[in-house]
Design a protein around this motif. Structure first.
Motif, PDB file in Angstrom:
ATOM      1  N   TYR A 132      46.996 -45.649 -26.083  1.00 36.80           N
ATOM      2  CA  TYR A 132      47.994 -46.416 -25.346  1.00 36.80           C
ATOM      3  C   TYR A 132      48.251 -47.718 -26.094  1.00 36.80           C
ATOM      4  O   TYR A 132      47.307 -48.422 -26.462  1.00 36.80           O
ATOM      5  CB  TYR A 132      47.487 -46.712 -23.937  1.00 36.80           C
ATOM      6  CG  TYR A 132      48.460 -47.490 -23.095  1.00 36.80           C
ATOM      7  CD1 TYR A 132      49.513 -46.857 -22.467  1.00 36.80           C
ATOM      8  CD2 TYR A 132      48.323 -48.862 -22.934  1.00 36.80           C
ATOM      9  CE1 TYR A 132      50.410 -47.568 -21.690  1.00 36.80           C
ATOM     10  CE2 TYR A 132      49.214 -49.578 -22.162  1.00 36.80           C
ATOM     11  CZ  TYR A 132      50.249 -48.923 -21.547  1.00 36.80           C
ATOM     12  OH  TYR A 132      51.142 -49.629 -20.784  1.00 36.80           O
ATOM     13  N   ILE A 133      49.520 -48.020 -26.339  1.00 39.47           N
ATOM     14  CA  ILE A 133      49.865 -49.278 -26.998  1.00 39.47           C
ATOM     15  C   ILE A 133      50.945 -49.994 -26.206  1.00 39.47           C
ATOM     16  O   ILE A 133      51.738 -49.369 -25.491  1.00 39.47           O
ATOM     17  CB  ILE A 133      50.326 -49.091 -28.465  1.00 39.47           C
ATOM     18  CG1 ILE A 133      51.608 -48.272 -28.544  1.00 39.47           C
ATOM     19  CG2 ILE A 133      49.251 -48.475 -29.299  1.00 39.47           C
ATOM     20  CD1 ILE A 133      52.245 -48.319 -29.919  1.00 39.47           C
ATOM     21  N   GLN A 134      50.949 -51.301 -26.330  1.00 40.73           N
ATOM     22  CA  GLN A 134      52.012 -52.138 -25.786  1.00 40.73           C
ATOM     23  C   GLN A 134      52.684 -52.795 -26.977  1.00 40.73           C
ATOM     24  O   GLN A 134      52.006 -53.384 -27.823  1.00 40.73           O
ATOM     25  CB  GLN A 134      51.460 -53.190 -24.839  1.00 40.73           C
ATOM     26  CG  GLN A 134      50.886 -52.617 -23.579  1.00 40.73           C
ATOM     27  CD  GLN A 134      50.310 -53.697 -22.685  1.00 40.73           C
ATOM     28  OE1 GLN A 134      49.913 -54.756 -23.132  1.00 40.73           O
ATOM     29  NE2 GLN A 134      50.268 -53.413 -21.406  1.00 40.73           N
ATOM     30  N   TYR A 135      53.997 -52.691 -27.035  1.00 37.08           N
ATOM     31  CA  TYR A 135      54.717 -53.196 -28.201  1.00 37.08           C
ATOM     32  C   TYR A 135      55.990 -53.902 -27.772  1.00 37.08           C
ATOM     33  O   TYR A 135      56.517 -53.691 -26.686  1.00 37.08           O
ATOM     34  CB  TYR A 135      55.042 -52.060 -29.175  1.00 37.08           C
ATOM     35  CG  TYR A 135      55.901 -50.965 -28.596  1.00 37.08           C
ATOM     36  CD1 TYR A 135      57.272 -50.971 -28.763  1.00 37.08           C
ATOM     37  CD2 TYR A 135      55.340 -49.925 -27.882  1.00 37.08           C
ATOM     38  CE1 TYR A 135      58.067 -49.981 -28.226  1.00 37.08           C
ATOM     39  CE2 TYR A 135      56.111 -48.921 -27.349  1.00 37.08           C
ATOM     40  CZ  TYR A 135      57.473 -48.950 -27.522  1.00 37.08           C
ATOM     41  OH  TYR A 135      58.251 -47.967 -26.987  1.00 37.08           O
ATOM     42  N   GLN A 136      56.444 -54.772 -28.657  1.00 39.19           N
ATOM     43  CA  GLN A 136      57.686 -55.498 -28.467  1.00 39.19           C
ATOM     44  C   GLN A 136      58.561 -55.216 -29.680  1.00 39.19           C
ATOM     45  O   GLN A 136      58.106 -55.295 -30.823  1.00 39.19           O
ATOM     46  CB  GLN A 136      57.414 -56.992 -28.335  1.00 39.19           C
ATOM     47  CG  GLN A 136      58.615 -57.808 -27.979  1.00 39.19           C
ATOM     48  CD  GLN A 136      58.254 -59.283 -27.840  1.00 39.19           C
ATOM     49  OE1 GLN A 136      57.437 -59.808 -28.584  1.00 39.19           O
ATOM     50  NE2 GLN A 136      58.867 -59.938 -26.886  1.00 39.19           N
ATOM     51  N   LEU A 137      59.814 -54.873 -29.436  1.00 40.96           N
ATOM     52  CA  LEU A 137      60.734 -54.556 -30.521  1.00 40.96           C
ATOM     53  C   LEU A 137      61.365 -55.824 -31.079  1.00 40.96           C
ATOM     54  O   LEU A 137      61.376 -56.871 -30.430  1.00 40.96           O
ATOM     55  CB  LEU A 137      61.817 -53.599 -30.029  1.00 40.96           C
ATOM     56  CG  LEU A 137      61.311 -52.232 -29.559  1.00 40.96           C
ATOM     57  CD1 LEU A 137      62.456 -51.412 -28.974  1.00 40.96           C
ATOM     58  CD2 LEU A 137      60.643 -51.483 -30.681  1.00 40.96           C
ATOM     59  N   VAL A 138      61.894 -55.718 -32.285  1.00 42.00           N
ATOM     60  CA  VAL A 138      62.553 -56.843 -32.938  1.00 42.00           C
ATOM     61  C   VAL A 138      63.771 -57.248 -32.110  1.00 42.00           C
ATOM     62  O   VAL A 138      64.521 -56.408 -31.618  1.00 42.00           O
ATOM     63  CB  VAL A 138      62.973 -56.451 -34.372  1.00 42.00           C
ATOM     64  CG1 VAL A 138      63.763 -57.560 -35.029  1.00 42.00           C
ATOM     65  CG2 VAL A 138      61.762 -56.094 -35.201  1.00 42.00           C
TER      66      VAL A 138
END
Length: 164
Positions: free
Chosen positions: A40-46
């Motif tokens: 599981y990952i939490q990410y923010q896009l550019v």
């Protein structure tokens, strides 16, 4: 019997053959963090402010993209990753449990000792308040690690196929 051993060997090697890994590499450091399919990952896009959290469905090393159940995300489009720190959450939970237990045992002792001069004191409430407050603040302050990627940053993402 040797055919059985050969069959087991072929099954073992074929199950290890298609392993892909997402590497988080730090500049001038041999240590890497590895993320696998199912993590599981939490990410923010550019150029976005929203955080997305999903399980990795697949890793495509040919296009350098993460596959989620509903979309593909290229690794160059990921601006930041956020990972939880389990030590902060665990210690916080232990402190909250300690504080609640302290008050519970103080109230139970007051109710069952039969001495009218003893009671739940202000020091019991202070110990409970400090423990619960610290237990709630610790994960809020130190609970996540944010890793920034892109131009001029010390971290980068890379997908590797480590098949044999």
């Amino acid at each position: 019997m040797r055919y059985l051993y050969l069959f087991v060997f072929v099954l073992t090697v074929s199950s290890l053959a298609a392993q892909r890994v997402l590497l988080i590499e730090k500049l001038n450091s041999p240590k890497t963090t590895k993320l696998y399919v199912g993590d599981y990952i939490q990410y923010q896009l550019v150029d976005e402010k929203d955080w997305y959290g999903e399980r990795i469905y697949d890793l495509r090393d040919d296009t350098q993209a993460l596959v989620f159940p509903d979309r593909y995300v290229a690794i160059e489009d990921i601006a930041m990753l956020r990972q939880g720190k389990p030590w902060a959450r665990n210690i916080g939970l232990m402190l909250v449990t300690f504080g609640v237990s302290w008050s519970g045992f103080a109230l139970l002792g007051t109710a069952t000792d039969g001495d009218p001069e003893t009671g739940y004191e202000r020091s019991d409430a202070i110990v409970t308040g400090v423990a619960v407050g610290t237990g709630v603040l610790l994960p809020a302050l130190f609970g996540t690690k944010r890793m920034r990627f892109g131009e001029g940053e010390r971290l980068r993402l890379r997908i590797l196929d480590i098949s044999f």
